[in-house]
Design an enzyme around this catalytic site. Structure first.
Site, PDB file in Angstrom:
ATOM      1  N   HIS A  15      -3.197  -9.491   3.749  1.00 45.70           N
ATOM      2  CA  HIS A  15      -4.606  -9.713   4.066  1.00 45.70           C
ATOM      3  C   HIS A  15      -4.730 -10.604   5.295  1.00 45.70           C
ATOM      4  O   HIS A  15      -3.922 -11.516   5.507  1.00 45.70           O
ATOM      5  CB  HIS A  15      -5.327 -10.360   2.881  1.00 45.70           C
ATOM      6  CG  HIS A  15      -5.551  -9.413   1.748  1.00 45.70           C
ATOM      7  ND1 HIS A  15      -5.844  -9.841   0.456  1.00 45.70           N
ATOM      8  CD2 HIS A  15      -5.526  -8.060   1.691  1.00 45.70           C
ATOM      9  CE1 HIS A  15      -5.987  -8.794  -0.327  1.00 45.70           C
ATOM     10  NE2 HIS A  15      -5.795  -7.696   0.397  1.00 45.70           N
ATOM     11  N   HIS A  71      -3.334   3.151  -5.715  1.00 46.09           N
ATOM     12  CA  HIS A  71      -3.766   1.822  -5.277  1.00 46.09           C
ATOM     13  C   HIS A  71      -3.937   0.870  -6.453  1.00 46.09           C
ATOM     14  O   HIS A  71      -3.974  -0.354  -6.242  1.00 46.09           O
ATOM     15  CB  HIS A  71      -5.077   1.941  -4.499  1.00 46.09           C
ATOM     16  CG  HIS A  71      -5.298   0.814  -3.535  1.00 46.09           C
ATOM     17  ND1 HIS A  71      -4.501   0.607  -2.423  1.00 46.09           N
ATOM     18  CD2 HIS A  71      -6.217  -0.179  -3.515  1.00 46.09           C
ATOM     19  CE1 HIS A  71      -4.921  -0.448  -1.766  1.00 46.09           C
ATOM     20  NE2 HIS A  71      -5.965  -0.958  -2.411  1.00 46.09           N
ATOM     21  N   ARG A  78      -1.253  -1.716  -6.643  1.00 42.88           N
ATOM     22  CA  ARG A  78      -1.454  -2.882  -5.787  1.00 42.88           C
ATOM     23  C   ARG A  78      -2.407  -3.875  -6.454  1.00 42.88           C
ATOM     24  O   ARG A  78      -2.134  -5.083  -6.465  1.00 42.88           O
ATOM     25  CB  ARG A  78      -2.010  -2.422  -4.446  1.00 42.88           C
ATOM     26  CG  ARG A  78      -2.348  -3.529  -3.460  1.00 42.88           C
ATOM     27  CD  ARG A  78      -2.798  -2.917  -2.147  1.00 42.88           C
ATOM     28  NE  ARG A  78      -3.331  -3.890  -1.209  1.00 42.88           N
ATOM     29  CZ  ARG A  78      -2.599  -4.616  -0.375  1.00 42.88           C
ATOM     30  NH1 ARG A  78      -1.284  -4.499  -0.387  1.00 42.88           N
ATOM     31  NH2 ARG A  78      -3.163  -5.461   0.463  1.00 42.88           N
ATOM     32  N   TYR A 101      -9.808 -10.193  -5.599  1.00 45.35           N
ATOM     33  CA  TYR A 101      -9.036 -10.456  -6.817  1.00 45.35           C
ATOM     34  C   TYR A 101      -9.404 -11.773  -7.497  1.00 45.35           C
ATOM     35  O   TYR A 101      -8.775 -12.135  -8.496  1.00 45.35           O
ATOM     36  CB  TYR A 101      -7.536 -10.473  -6.483  1.00 45.35           C
ATOM     37  CG  TYR A 101      -7.054  -9.175  -5.898  1.00 45.35           C
ATOM     38  CD1 TYR A 101      -6.947  -8.037  -6.683  1.00 45.35           C
ATOM     39  CD2 TYR A 101      -6.747  -9.074  -4.548  1.00 45.35           C
ATOM     40  CE1 TYR A 101      -6.518  -6.844  -6.147  1.00 45.35           C
ATOM     41  CE2 TYR A 101      -6.308  -7.880  -3.999  1.00 45.35           C
ATOM     42  CZ  TYR A 101      -6.202  -6.766  -4.802  1.00 45.35           C
ATOM     43  OH  TYR A 101      -5.782  -5.582  -4.265  1.00 45.35           O
ATOM     44  N   ARG A 120       0.839  -1.191   0.000  1.00 42.93           N
ATOM     45  CA  ARG A 120       0.000   0.000   0.000  1.00 42.93           C
ATOM     46  C   ARG A 120       0.878   1.246   0.000  1.00 42.93           C
ATOM     47  O   ARG A 120       2.026   1.224   0.459  1.00 42.93           O
ATOM     48  CB  ARG A 120      -0.915   0.001   1.220  1.00 42.93           C
ATOM     49  CG  ARG A 120      -1.810  -1.235   1.330  1.00 42.93           C
ATOM     50  CD  ARG A 120      -2.600  -1.216   2.625  1.00 42.93           C
ATOM     51  NE  ARG A 120      -3.455  -2.385   2.762  1.00 42.93           N
ATOM     52  CZ  ARG A 120      -3.114  -3.515   3.367  1.00 42.93           C
ATOM     53  NH1 ARG A 120      -1.890  -3.620   3.898  1.00 42.93           N
ATOM     54  NH2 ARG A 120      -3.957  -4.532   3.455  1.00 42.93           N
ATOM     55  N   LYS A 175      -2.185  -0.936   7.256  1.00 45.80           N
ATOM     56  CA  LYS A 175      -3.432  -1.533   7.711  1.00 45.80           C
ATOM     57  C   LYS A 175      -3.193  -2.871   8.395  1.00 45.80           C
ATOM     58  O   LYS A 175      -3.968  -3.279   9.256  1.00 45.80           O
ATOM     59  CB  LYS A 175      -4.391  -1.715   6.535  1.00 45.80           C
ATOM     60  CG  LYS A 175      -4.909  -0.412   5.955  1.00 45.80           C
ATOM     61  CD  LYS A 175      -5.884  -0.661   4.833  1.00 45.80           C
ATOM     62  CE  LYS A 175      -7.133  -1.381   5.304  1.00 45.80           C
ATOM     63  NZ  LYS A 175      -8.115  -1.546   4.211  1.00 45.80           N
TER      64      LYS A 175
END
Length: 595
Positions: A560, A534, A537, A570, A432, A465
């Site tokens: 994740h 983004h 990514r 995805y 990110r 995150k």
């Protein structure tokens, strides 16, 4: 606490001189504030904060010191930067049995060691911000002296003007956009002043730094009693920021404030708290317009709220009539997010005895309609799971990606190696943009061609995150580009951050989100490609999956929390992907039937 004369002869060089209009009139008052800061740090079992460390450096510099040592102290006072020579001098004096100020040098040395390798300047206006806090502390110290002596109303601390008694002093810094409010503890405990209820860890009279609060200005409100709005809040004593909702009377909306303070206390991201603040602000505007009590709403009222959200702003205010043929003003995903925030708010309020939250949750058996089932579904399939009662159907959106040609055009349009390296890193690793901006040089391992993403609080507001650290491999080309960037542009800058401001003031400061999006804006104009950082990514994740990288590996590299998150975002199949798979299986080569 401190002696004003240590018996040493005249100073070798000039010490730090207090400015004529400086925040403190004499060293004894500095000594008192330093003692307060040390006592507070000792009570918490932590080291002294930046402000107390700066006051201690001023106190040391004002006493007879060697010239170079005094200059190092003054440099820290002005910028917050600790020169290696100053660190060495502090270590020498802290270990000396004959140095008269040995306890103070030892305390300042512990502060410097706690900052580790990040010894560069603290912020753009470190000295000005600290002087502003000093002025506030001086006013509060004098005010408390008068309270102890039975003179509650200060004689000279407040401006001498006609009119109602002044409850607070406010000063706006045009550079940092910070508004400092100076309030007395007795005023903070009063229920007649609304703004001081913005606690967020300050605690009013329950502790904190004597009830002092600093609010960061987000938007200009024309006058008191304006429209309900979201306000950013800086938590004193930390580098954490939070958000609250101010009502029409510029006082915090109490139930929302308590919930947002709870989210901040448990470590939720400031971006999450900000989004919840805006969502709950919209809900409170709806309640005020309908005259509803938030503790007694019905499902029918919430259904009207969904319809109200889809109206344009003039329609929400009742200024215009909206035709039935008009489309929704906000996307279904936005409405769904606001309902999710509302459900979380009411679920929290259930614990406080508000029954509305129970009606917003329904219980159903998992996996009743087929589709994906978890690994232990056979064990939990008879256990009801909670689900939101009020939902809206959100269309599935495919993540937008960049082609190799588009990315090449974007990189070629960059003027500087720093910008090329930033975009190449995002494209190659899939991290990110906030994780890239928070990188330190120690996070890059060139020999192994790896970077480590470490969750930490950064001066530029960049955030990761992911809650856990992870290591991501990168290509040799990216490592070489990093080396070229350090050699040709970074130079000998004293900063631990990889991405810093090099071509605009303040030079050497960690690069922030606004600088990145300004770069993206310029690249959009040059290339004609309307992209977002983004998208790099998304592109990296899509390339990995198309090249056959296992989804669990992709999930780990992206940070994740679950493989299902990776699949839901995805796991899309485009017509191009389908054709490639069919061609690989030999589907189009058969000639059983001639057309």
């Amino acid at each position: 606490m401190y002696e004003t004369d240590n018996g040493v002869g005249p100073p070798v060089g000039p010490g730090y001189r207090l400015p004529v209009d400086g925040p403190l009139p004499d060293l004894p008052l500095y000594e008192r504030l330093i003692a307060d800061g040390i006592a507070e740090a000792d009570s918490r079992g932590t080291l002294i904060d930046h402000v107390t460390a700066r006051r201690l450096a001023i106190w040391l510099a004002a006493r007879p010191q060697e010239r170079d040592f005094a200059h190092g102290l003054v440099h820290f006072v002005n910028t917050g930067a600790i020169h290696p020579f100053l660190k060495a001098e502090l270590r020498k004096h802290a270990r000396s049995g004959s140095y008269p100020d040995q306890p103070q040098a030892a305390r300042l040395l512990k502060y410097a060691l706690n900052r580790g390798t990040d010894l560069g300047p603290i912020g753009e206006n470190f000295a000005a911000a600290c002087d502003q806090i000093d002025r506030a502390d001086v006013i509060l110290a004098r005010f408390h002296d008068r309270v102890r002596h039975g003179r509650v109303h200060p004689e000279q601390s407040w401006p001498d003007i006609d009119g109602p008694r002044i409850l607070a002093l406010a000063r706006r810094d045009p550079d940092s956009q910070m508004v400092s409010l100076v309030l007395d503890a007795t005023i903070i405990c009063s229920s007649h002043v609304g703004v001081v209820h913005v606690r967020h860890g300050v605690g009013g009279c329950r502790g904190g730094r004597r009830g002092r609060a600093y609010l960061l200005l987000v938007q200009h409100v024309g006058q008191a009693g304006g429209a309900m709005h979201v306000q950013r809040v800086a938590v004193p004593g930390t580098r954490v920021e939070s958000w609250t909702v101010l009502g029409d009377d510029d006082a915090p909306v109490e139930p929302v404030e308590r919930y947002l303070a709870y989210l901040t206390a448990i470590g939720r991201s400031p971006n999450t708290v900000k989004a919840y603040a805006h969502d709950l602000k919209d809900y409170w505007v709806f309640l005020r317009g309908r005259g509803l009590d938030w503790r007694q709403v019905r499902l029918e009222d919430l259904g009207e709220y969904v319809a109200w959200l889809r109206l344009p702003a003039p329609g929400r205010a009742g200024q215009v009539a909206v035709l039935p043929s008009a489309g929704p003003a906000v996307a279904a995903s936005t409405v769904s997010r606001k309902l999710s925030a509302l459900a979380a708010f009411y679920q929290h309020q259930v614990r406080n005895g508000v029954p509305v939250g129970a009606s917003l949750t329904r219980w159903q058996l998992p996996g009743r309609r087929g589709g994906w089932k978890p690994f232990l579904h056979h064990i939990s399939k008879s256990t009801p799971q909670p689900a939101r009662t009020l939902t809206v159907k959100v269309p599935k959106k495919l993540p937008r990606i960049l082609t190799a040609a588009e990315m090449q055009a974007i990189v070629d349009a960059c003027d500087h190696l720093r910008d090329r390296f930033l975009l190449a890193l995002l494209w190659d690793s899939g991290i990110r943009v906030g994780e890239a901006l928070g990188l330190r040089h120690e996070d890059i391992c060139p020999a192994e061609r790896e970077i480590t993403i470490v969750p930490r609080v950064n001066d530029n507001g960049a955030r990761s995150k992911s809650r856990d650290a992870r290591t991501v491999p990168v290509s040799a080309q990216v490592i070489r580009l990093w080396g070229d960037y350090l050699h040709e542009e970074y130079g000998d800058l004293d900063s631990d951050y990889v991405f810093v401001n090099l071509f605009a003031a303040p030079r050497g400061r960690a690069m922030g989100y606004p600088a990145v999006y300004d770069l993206v804006r310029r690249l959009r104009e040059r290339t004609g490609i309307d992209f977002d950082p983004h998208w790099c990514r998304h592109s990296a994740a899509t390339r990995m999956l198309r090249d056959g990288v296992p989804v669990e590996v992709v999930s780990k590299l992206l940070g994740h929390a679950s493989v299902m998150t990776t699949l839901s975002v995805y796991g899309h199949l485009t017509a191009e992907d389908a054709r490639r798979a069919l061609q690989k299986a030999g589907w189009f080569t058969g000639g059983e039937v001639t057309w």
